[in-house]
Design an enzyme around this catalytic site. Structure first.
Site, short mmCIF file in Angstrom:
data_model
loop_
_atom_site.label_atom_id
_atom_site.label_comp_id
_atom_site.label_asym_id
_atom_site.label_seq_id
_atom_site.Cartn_x
_atom_site.Cartn_y
_atom_site.Cartn_z
N ASN A 9 -20.56 12.69 -40.07
CA ASN A 9 -21.95 12.26 -40.00
C ASN A 9 -22.05 11.12 -38.99
O ASN A 9 -21.63 10.01 -39.27
CB ASN A 9 -22.40 11.79 -41.40
CG ASN A 9 -23.78 11.16 -41.38
OD1 ASN A 9 -24.52 11.27 -40.41
ND2 ASN A 9 -24.11 10.48 -42.47
N TRP A 10 -22.59 11.44 -37.82
CA TRP A 10 -22.61 10.44 -36.74
C TRP A 10 -23.71 9.40 -36.92
O TRP A 10 -23.76 8.43 -36.19
CB TRP A 10 -22.79 11.14 -35.39
CG TRP A 10 -21.66 12.04 -34.99
CD1 TRP A 10 -20.52 12.32 -35.71
CD2 TRP A 10 -21.55 12.77 -33.77
NE1 TRP A 10 -19.72 13.18 -35.00
CE2 TRP A 10 -20.33 13.48 -33.81
CE3 TRP A 10 -22.37 12.91 -32.64
CZ2 TRP A 10 -19.91 14.30 -32.76
CZ3 TRP A 10 -21.96 13.73 -31.60
CH2 TRP A 10 -20.74 14.41 -31.66
N LYS A 11 -24.63 9.65 -37.83
CA LYS A 11 -25.77 8.74 -38.06
C LYS A 11 -26.50 8.50 -36.73
O LYS A 11 -26.56 9.40 -35.90
CB LYS A 11 -25.29 7.45 -38.72
CG LYS A 11 -24.40 7.75 -39.94
CD LYS A 11 -24.16 6.58 -40.81
CE LYS A 11 -23.26 7.02 -41.97
NZ LYS A 11 -23.08 5.99 -42.97
N HIS A 97 -29.05 12.08 -47.91
CA HIS A 97 -28.04 11.04 -47.64
C HIS A 97 -28.56 9.71 -48.19
O HIS A 97 -29.77 9.44 -48.16
CB HIS A 97 -27.78 10.94 -46.13
CG HIS A 97 -26.65 10.00 -45.83
ND1 HIS A 97 -26.84 8.64 -45.74
CD2 HIS A 97 -25.32 10.21 -45.68
CE1 HIS A 97 -25.67 8.06 -45.53
NE2 HIS A 97 -24.73 8.99 -45.48
N GLU A 99 -28.68 6.84 -47.06
CA GLU A 99 -29.52 6.03 -46.16
C GLU A 99 -30.95 6.57 -46.12
O GLU A 99 -31.90 5.82 -45.93
CB GLU A 99 -28.87 5.97 -44.77
CG GLU A 99 -27.66 5.02 -44.80
CD GLU A 99 -26.50 5.43 -43.92
OE1 GLU A 99 -26.69 6.21 -42.98
OE2 GLU A 99 -25.37 4.95 -44.19
N GLU A 169 -21.12 10.45 -52.66
CA GLU A 169 -20.92 9.27 -51.81
C GLU A 169 -21.42 8.03 -52.56
O GLU A 169 -22.62 7.74 -52.55
CB GLU A 169 -21.71 9.41 -50.51
CG GLU A 169 -21.29 10.59 -49.67
CD GLU A 169 -21.67 10.40 -48.20
OE1 GLU A 169 -20.76 10.33 -47.37
OE2 GLU A 169 -22.86 10.28 -47.91
N GLY A 175 -19.74 2.69 -45.37
CA GLY A 175 -19.76 1.74 -44.26
C GLY A 175 -19.29 0.35 -44.64
O GLY A 175 -19.43 -0.60 -43.86
N SER A 215 -16.36 5.42 -46.50
CA SER A 215 -15.21 4.76 -45.87
C SER A 215 -13.94 5.62 -45.89
O SER A 215 -12.85 5.11 -46.11
CB SER A 215 -14.95 3.39 -46.51
OG SER A 215 -16.06 2.53 -46.31
N GLY A 236 -18.31 9.10 -42.05
CA GLY A 236 -19.26 8.41 -41.17
C GLY A 236 -18.53 7.77 -40.00
O GLY A 236 -18.17 8.44 -39.03
N GLY A 237 -18.28 6.48 -40.11
CA GLY A 237 -17.69 5.69 -39.01
C GLY A 237 -16.49 6.35 -38.34
O GLY A 237 -16.42 6.41 -37.10
P1 PGA Z 1 -18.73 5.91 -43.80
O1 PGA Z 1 -20.07 6.79 -44.03
O2 PGA Z 1 -17.58 6.90 -43.68
O3 PGA Z 1 -18.98 5.16 -42.53
O4 PGA Z 1 -18.59 5.03 -45.00
C1 PGA Z 1 -20.06 7.94 -44.83
C2 PGA Z 1 -21.44 8.53 -44.89
O5 PGA Z 1 -22.43 7.78 -44.92
O6 PGA Z 1 -21.60 9.76 -44.94
#
Ligand code: PGA
Length: 253
Positions: A9-11, A97, A99, A169, A175, A215, A236-237
């Site tokens: 997930n590149w956000k 998600h 966010e 999640e 993050g 994470s 994500g990251g």
């Molecule tokens: P993260 O994000 O790996 O940066 O914690 C995961 C996500 O939000 O899907």
């Protein structure tokens, strides 16, 4: 047998050049994924979906969107439909998600409409669920996850559920560098699978993939995915760094 699934997930990151470079490096490095033992998908921002899908057209790596709207077309300024996503080469779509739930304010009802419309439009939704830190501290994890799963999947038959992946999640792990321990994650995954068994049937619950996210890094991916009910990861990251993402794919093989 549930095939492992690694999704990135590149956000709101990358641009038209770095998005293509990133997938070119992932595609050229993911030999094992190409051998069909792991499902791999990347979810770039909307505006780069088409160039990324084109760059991946001769690979086995799938493309997903990070969100969508439930209406098929019409006067919905700023929104994107399932058929538009299909048209530019998407096969997956994240729905709910954290966010979107907590920054944008999406409700379970809206997320359910998106999941339903994604399936109707031929996409494979990845329904994200998970508790906030204060909810975990108040021992409300199961309650929150139950609500997200039940309301997110409301009205869907067992047959429709075949299109769905669930991603657990915990919001406090996204993050932040804090990861749920493999035991903590497994406990919730087991809970979700049993819940699906009650909502549907044992076979349906056994077949659905449940990913962990929060994470995930090359150094914790293998242990997380070695847990019985953790069928892959939503990253994500670390999905923005080709070497890290490749190492995570390798950990799933
Ligand atoms: P993260 O994000 O790996 O940066 O914690 C995961 C996500 O939000 O899907």
């Amino acid at each position: 047998m549930r095939k492992p699934f690694v999704a990135g997930n590149w956000k709101m990151n990358t641009n038209s050049q770095t998005s293509v470079k990133l997938v070119e490096r992932i595609a050229s490095g993911s030999v094992e994924a190409a051998s069909q033992s792991v499902i791999v998908a990347v979810c770039p921002p909307f505006v780069y979906l088409q160039v990324v899908a084109k760059a991946l057209s001769s690979s086995n790596i799938a493309v997903g969107a990070q969100d969508m709207y439930f209406e098929p077309d019409g006067a919905f300024t700023g929104e994107i439909s399932a058929s538009m996503l299909k048209d530019v080469g998407c096969s997956y779509c994240l729905c709910g998600h954290s966010e979107r739930r907590h920054v944008i304010g999406e409700s379970d009802e809206l997320i359910n409409r998106k999941v339903t419309a994604a399936i109707g439009g031929g996409l494979l939704p990845i329904l994200c669920v998970g508790e906030l830190l204060e909810e975990r501290e108040a021992s409300k994890t199961n309650e929150v996850v139950t609500r997200h799963v039940k309301e997110g999947l409301a009205g869907l038959s067992a047959e429709k559920l075949e299109a769905v992946t669930i991603a657990y999640e915990p919001v406090w792990a996204i993050g932040t560098g804090l990861t749920a321990t493999p035991d903590q994650a497994q406990e919730v995954h087991d809970f979700i699978r049993k819940l699906l068994g009650q909502m549907y049937d044992k076979k349906t619950a056994e077949e659905i993939r449940i990913l962990y996210g929060g994470s995930v890094k090359p150094n914790n991916a293998a242990e997380l995915m070695s847990q019985k009910d953790i069928d892959g990861v939503l990253v994500g990251g670390a999905s923005l760094k080709a070497d890290d993402f490749l190492a995570i794919i390798q950990a799933a093989v």
